[in-house]
Every structure is written in C-alpha cells, then in structure tokens.
Write an enzyme that holds these catalytic residues in place. Structure first.
Site, PDB file in Angstrom:
ATOM      1  N   ASP A   1      55.764   1.250  28.407  1.00  0.00           N
ATOM      2  CA  ASP A   1      55.743   2.474  29.217  1.00  0.00           C
ATOM      3  C   ASP A   1      54.619   2.450  30.242  1.00  0.00           C
ATOM      4  O   ASP A   1      54.603   3.263  31.160  1.00  0.00           O
ATOM      5  CB  ASP A   1      55.563   3.702  28.314  1.00  0.00           C
TER       6      ASP A   1
ATOM      7  N   TRP B   1      50.838   1.737  21.934  1.00  0.00           N
ATOM      8  CA  TRP B   1      51.582   2.227  23.089  1.00  0.00           C
ATOM      9  C   TRP B   1      50.762   2.005  24.363  1.00  0.00           C
ATOM     10  O   TRP B   1      49.571   2.283  24.419  1.00  0.00           O
ATOM     11  CB  TRP B   1      51.882   3.727  22.913  1.00  0.00           C
TER      12      TRP B   1
ATOM     13  N   ASP C   1      66.613   4.268  24.064  1.00  0.00           N
ATOM     14  CA  ASP C   1      65.237   4.585  23.704  1.00  0.00           C
ATOM     15  C   ASP C   1      65.112   4.863  22.216  1.00  0.00           C
ATOM     16  O   ASP C   1      66.109   5.108  21.513  1.00  0.00           O
ATOM     17  CB  ASP C   1      64.747   5.789  24.514  1.00  0.00           C
TER      18      ASP C   1
END
Length: 743
Positions: free
Chosen positions: A559, A210, A489
């Site tokens: 992100d 991530w 999402d």
C-alpha cells in the site's frame, strides 16, 4: 551396486544386486543433485547441493560415528537416530530434533516408525488437489514418489520429489493417509525437511509490516532454532514464507545458497535447527501451532508444496531461477509472460468520495495518456460510503452507479479501455445485509468477545455455503458486465478462530480449511471466466506469496506507493518474486503514506520495474504532467517485455539510504534496461561508478539514458567491470533509466 537405471535422464535409481531393492535415488539435472538412501528400511538424505555425477555409491556419506548419550535407530543398529539425516523425520524414535510429522494415536502415543515400502517415477509434475502447485510437462520434469509406512498403526506417507529439467529447483510435498482401522490425529506435517551436515550458513528472512514489507535481514546460524512463522491465517507482511540459507562469503554474484519458498498462503513455519554437533535441519510447512487434522480410516491429507532452490553462482542466480519457476511453472498459462494492461486505479484519487461522472472524467484523461485499464476500487457496492458498512453486499450502489456495474463498464469500454473492479470477498461488516441474514457466517468463538479491525469481520471460508454465496454474488456481476480485471483485497487477519460447522475434533483444521476455501473460490472464478485477471491484494502485500501467484499473475506489492520506499520494498521482494508479479503504481505527490515529494520521472522510473500503473487524480494535475505521463506509458509499453521477461540483476542495495540500482537483461544478452536511483544526495560526493551485470563480455553495447544526459558505446566487459560514471545523477530522489543495446 547394480547398473543405475534413469528416468527420464533426471532420476537415477541404484539397486542392491542381490535383492533388487532400491538403495539410492539420485535426482540430478547438471545443476543440482539430491541423493536419497534406504538404510535398513529408513529413508535418509545423503546429499543435497551442487550437481555430482549420477553414477556411484554414496553410502560413504552415512554418519555412523558413536556419540555419547545418542540412541541407535533400533536395537543392534550401528547408526544413531539423533545424527541421522532422515528424509522425513518422525517423533519419538531417538531423534530429539523437531520432527517433520507427528501423529496422535488412540492409545495416546505420538511415536511413529515409517519404513520404505515402494516408489514410482513419472515424467512431469502431478497437481495437488485443491491447492496451488507448480506444473511441468512430461519432458520438463520428473517426479519421484516414495511410499513409507508405519505398519503398526496403518499410516502411509507418500513423499514427492519433483526435479525440473532446466532449473536447480526441487518441489517437495507429502500425502499422508490412514490405511488402518483406528482414528488418527495429524498434529504436524512439514512439506519439506532437509538435513545438512554443517551449519556454516547465514539465514536471510524477509520481514516488515504494513507499508514496509519484505526487507531482508541476515544473521549467521547458531545452535538452537531460528524461526519465522505466521499464525494470522495468512502469510502476512511480517514474515514472508521464504528464506535464503547462504554460505557466509556468498554475494549477489558468487557463492553457494539454498532458497526455500512455500506455495501456500496460510499459517506457516520455516525454521533452521542447529544441533550442538553443527548439523542443520531446515523445515518448511503448515505451522503446527493450533493445527490438528482428524484422519479417520481411509482419510488422507496433502501438504502444500515447498520449493528448494540451489545456487553455486550467487543470489542473483538464485533469484533468477525462482523467477523462471514462477513464470514458467507456477502461474496460469493464460497470463504468464503475457503483458498485462497499464492501469489507473481511482483509490488515491477519490477514496470513497466519487460519482460516476468523476470516474468517467478520470478515465477519459487516462485514455488520452495511453492507459488501457480503469479500475474502480472500494465504495461501489451496498451501503459502502465508508469502511463501516457494506462488505458482503456485492451489488452496485445505485446512488453512485445508476446503471450498475454493467453500465459503468460499458461507458469505460466506450472510451476504448478495459474495466476492472475491487472486491474484498472474504470479509463482511456487521452493517450489511449478508451479516444480518447470516450472523453465524463470521469466524467467532462461542461465548467469547470478537476482535475487530477496520469495522470488518472474516467470513468462514471453511464453510462451503459461504464460498457458494460469495461466488454467486461475484458471478452475477461478472456474467452481466464486461469486467476484465479484479483487485482481490483482504484487510484483516483471523482471530477467535472457530468453525461453527464442525465439531470439537475438527477445530484444529479451520485455518487450513479456510485457505482451501479461498483457493476454491479462485478456481471457480477462473473456470467460469478463464481470461480474467485477478490481482492479489491483501492490505498491500499481506498475502504476497507463491500460493496466490499460482492464480494471480500479479499482486499489489505494498500500500506504500512512495517511490523511495518502494525501492526497498521492490528490492527485497525481488529475491523470490519476478518483476512481472509486482503491482507498482505512480501515485500523487506529496505521497499519502510518507508525505514525501518526488519528481514524476522518479516515480515512474521505480514503478516501471513492476506491473505498471497509476494511482492519482489526473483531473488535478497540470497539462505538462499529462503529457509526461503519456510519454511514460509509451516508454513502458515499448520495453515491457524486457522489463518483465528479462533476467533481473540487483546492482546496489537501497538499505544504506544513499543509492539503489537494478537491471533486467534479455535472455540473449542483446538488450538491457537499468534503473539507477539516488535516495539521499551526498555533499562533495566522491566518484561513483555503476557496475552492470549479465552482458556479453566481448560485445559492444550502445548505452543511452532516458533523460538524454548519457550516450556512449562500451564493451560488455567495460560495463560490468569498469562501469559507467553516474556521479552527476542528481540530488535527493533523482533517478535515471538506461537502455543498453548490443551493437
């Protein structure tokens, strides 16, 4: 050999003149050749690589040298299974490498023996039922379907090879069918298996986590297995389902390489197996670990599609052909090569803390800056004021949106903007009406504890009733409110995998059935709302793959919105994915993920090499920034087609933490746009020259920088071989965009 027969100038079949049985199939388009042979009933790969003339007998490529301890293909044969380049290798017949297919049988055996029984050739590209795949008209591609059978157990396998007319790309898939009268269990089913005669390659995989997705890592092949995989129920940010196998001397601009890409969003296995004689087997498909599929009499199983790309001209050329395949043969025609609206997303501006008045104030300022789409992110539904509740209850919260989604959409439209909405349709919180009504709808193993992330649980999309419910809730909103865009999402992976709707013999099917349920929901939404834009988002890049891009024209790349981190993320992503697919936003500074501060200009100069947007609180920025944002939006709109439809060239890799650069060049080589970036400044810096690519050697070009600090006329040859002096680009995090136009 008899005279070859061609159809339609892409596939040549050579036949034995005595029996007219096919002996060799040659797929060729002037850029790549794939040559298959039928030897004593077995289908083998004779050659895959640079295009060679279509005529000829390639039987001399069979490797029949004796090796100690190697078993023959069968009694009396002169070929050795362990060294045969099988097109779809089986388990247990003397080939001790990983098979492409493994089938459990009632007597406990896993041995199969697939023999050629027939083939068909057709123009175009067949679809895969229930799964994403590339598409092509009858004059754009040709498909060879080869039927193999194991008569003893009634197993049939149809291998599909599609060659595209204009690209060095082969699409591969298999359909496996039980034509017998006994239950079979499919335990492995690769989409692509390719045996190469040597191992003089490097393997580049794209790894991360991530907020730092898809960074390339390269190492030479070695004896044994080099593998990347996912067991998470999604492709994931850790290992992307793509890899490059290149000759060691290959660069961005020269040299040979193969690229493998999976048109699939679930568990995958991609590996290279090098034997101790130096041969290499490449395989790509559904991860066999934990996978089983019950094949009753008459049942069939289709593998997802895999793509094989070849280049003899370096990695930029490899990427460009993949990009064109995505834009012209994978994405839905409604939005492929069509400009999408510049958007603003409220997430980093407000998180969960918003009111309708706050949203409208933000949208009003965005409209003044020329932004075209307002996206309402998480927090608009059910009891959702934090991440602890509400997922699964897709009804507007009246305390936040008194007139519901229809009301806020109408007010945004009145400002002259489109309206978009965030969903996480695959998840639920236990604190939700959906869970309280259907606690058996989450994925959980009976008698076991339940893992949790972000207070949420994965709904069992292998259960059609679950998909029906979520579709019904989404349809109720989309049919009553003017929603032009969805951000889809997916924030957690699957654990404790178990399908409560099926028996023990079907538990190995849940991961694949789950992703088929996801695809089914996409299909139903587009059938009802064909012009809807759905941007894929999975915690920012956790499901950024060709499977999702078959439905979504763009995906949220990460992100991590920090511009300097995005240089690495977008650079690595570009090896397989075009600029037009990369969701990229200008965000707040200091950045919320890294704490780093960069100029508004640099943030935009990075984000415009993506699907452009903003993710910041415009109500708290100075008037001068609003003016600059308006200029950035206007600049992007003027050059969006060149940015999104041009050929991308990677010029400087960002991984040394000093500089980065890339450029997009129009197909006619008349125009280009270049992004040039300083990551960390260098004291007493030596002379720096930026070398461009893809231009016409003899043409003259006018080149000017967006900041007005560079203005000159040079030939294409000068720009590519001498370059431009960018020593003065600036300190840490400086950037410049150049426009290059043929005079």
């Amino acid at each position: 050999m008899a005279e070859p027969q061609s159809f339609p100038n892409l596939i040549t079949v050579n036949a034995d003149p005595a029996s007219q049985a096919p002996v060799q199939f040659h797929l060729h388009n002037g850029q790549v050749s794939v040559i298959l042979g039928v030897l004593e009933g077995k289908l083998v790969n004779l050659y895959t690589g640079a295009a060679v003339p279509a005529a000829g007998d390639f039987g001399y490529l069979v490797d029949d040298r004796f090796r100690v301890q190697s078993s023959t293909v069968e009694e009396g044969a002169s070929r050795y299974a362990e060294h045969e380049r099988f097109a779809y290798p089986e388990f247990g017949r003397g080939d001790y490498r990983h098979p492409a297919i493994e089938v459990g049988q009632p007597n406990g055996s896993h041995v199969t023996d697939l023999r050629y029984v027939g083939h068909t050739i057709a123009g175009g590209k067949p679809a895969l039922a229930g799964m994403p795949s590339t598409h092509a008209a009858a004059d754009e591609a040709a498909t060879l379907s080869i039927e193999l059978r194991d008569e003893l157990i009634g197993l049939a396998v149809t291998l599909r090879y599609t060659i595209f007319r204009d690209e060095p790309v082969i699409a591969r898939s298999a359909v496996i069918r039980n034509d017998g009268d006994q239950q079979l269990t499919l335990e492995r089913a690769a989409s692509l298996s390719l045996d190469l005669p040597d191992s003089d390659y490097t393997m580049t995989e794209f790894t991360g986590a991530w907020a730092r997705e898809r960074e390339p890592h390269t190492q030479p092949l070695h004896p044994g297995i080099q593998q990347i995989e996912s067991l998470r129920g999604a492709s994931g940010p850790y290992f992307s389902p793509n890899a490059i196998f290149a000759r060691p001397a290959t660069t961005e601009d020269a040299g040979e390489a193969f690229g493998l890409a999976f048109v699939y969003s679930g568990n995958f296995d991609l590996h290279a197996e090098v034997d101790t004689y130096g041969a290499t087997r490449l395989q790509l498909g559904i991860n066999p670990l934990g996978f089983q599929w019950a094949l009753g009499p008459g049942d069939e199983f289709a593998t997802p599609e895999a793509l094989l790309d070849y280049t003899g001209n370096g990695l930029n050329a490899l990427s460009q052909s993949f990009h064109r395949i995505v834009l012209d043969h994978l994405q839905r025609p409604q939005w492929a090569r069509r400009e999408r609206p510049v958007l603003i997303n409220n997430w980093e501006a407000t998180y969960f803390d918003f009111t309708e008045d706050k949203l409208l104030e933000l949208a009003g300022l965005a409209k003044k800056a020329g932004i075209e789409l307002f996206v309402l992110d998480d927090g608009w539904f059910g009891a959702r004021t934090s991440d602890r509740a509400g997922l699964g209850d897709w009804v507007a919260n009246p305390d936040r949106l008194p007139e519901g989604i229809a009301g806020i959409a109408r007010k945004i439209n009145a400002l002259g903007m489109d309206f978009g909405l965030w969903f996480e349709p695959e998840m639920t919180n236990k604190d939700s009406g959906l869970y309280r009504a259907h606690p058996d709808w989450i994925i959980a193993t009976p008698g076991r504890g339940q893992s949790v992330y972000r207070n949420q649980y994965v709904l069992n999309f292998a259960n059609p009733a679950v998909v029906d419910n979520i579709y019904g809730q989404m349809h109720a909103i989309l049919s009553t409110a003017n929603v032009a865009y969805i951000k889809w999402d997916m924030n957690r992976f699957i654990s404790e995998a178990f399908d409560a709707t099926r028996g023990a013999e079907h538990q190995g099917e849940i991961m694949h059935r789950y992703i088929l349920g996801v695809y089914a929901l996409y299909e139903r939404l587009f059938a009802a709302f064909p012009d809807l834009i759905i941007e894929g988002c999975a915690s920012g890049g956790s499901r950024f793959d060709y499977g999702i891009l078959a439905y979504s024209p763009q995906a949220w790349t990460s992100d991590d919105t920090d511009a300097i981190e995005r240089l690495s993320i977008q650079y690595g992503t570009s090896y397989f994915f075009p600029v037009a697919t990369m969701g990229a936003h200008v965000s707040i500074t200091p950045n919320h993920q890294t704490g780093r501060s960069e100029s508004l200009a640099t943030r935009a100069n990075v984000a415009m090499f993506g699907t452009f947007g903003y993710e910041m609180d415009l109500t708290s920025v100075p008037e001068s920034d609003l003016d600059e944002i308006a200029k950035q939006v206007a600049f992007f709109k003027e050059h969006a087609s060149l940015l999104h439809n041009g050929d991308l060239y990677r010029l400087r890799a960002p991984y040394d933490h000093r500089q980065a650069a890339w450029m997009s060049v129009s197909a006619d080589r008349a125009h280009a746009i270049v992004g040039d970036y300083v990551i960390l400044g260098v004291p007493n810096r030596p002379k720096s020259r930026l070398l461009m690519r893809g231009l016409d050697e003899t043409a003259s070009y006018h080149i000017v920088s967006s900041d007005g600090k560079f203005d000159a006329t040079r030939t294409g040859g000068e720009l590519m071989h001498i370059g431009i002096d960018d020593t003065d680009l600036g300190p840490d995090f400086a950037s410049r965009v150049y426009l290059v136009d043929r005079v």
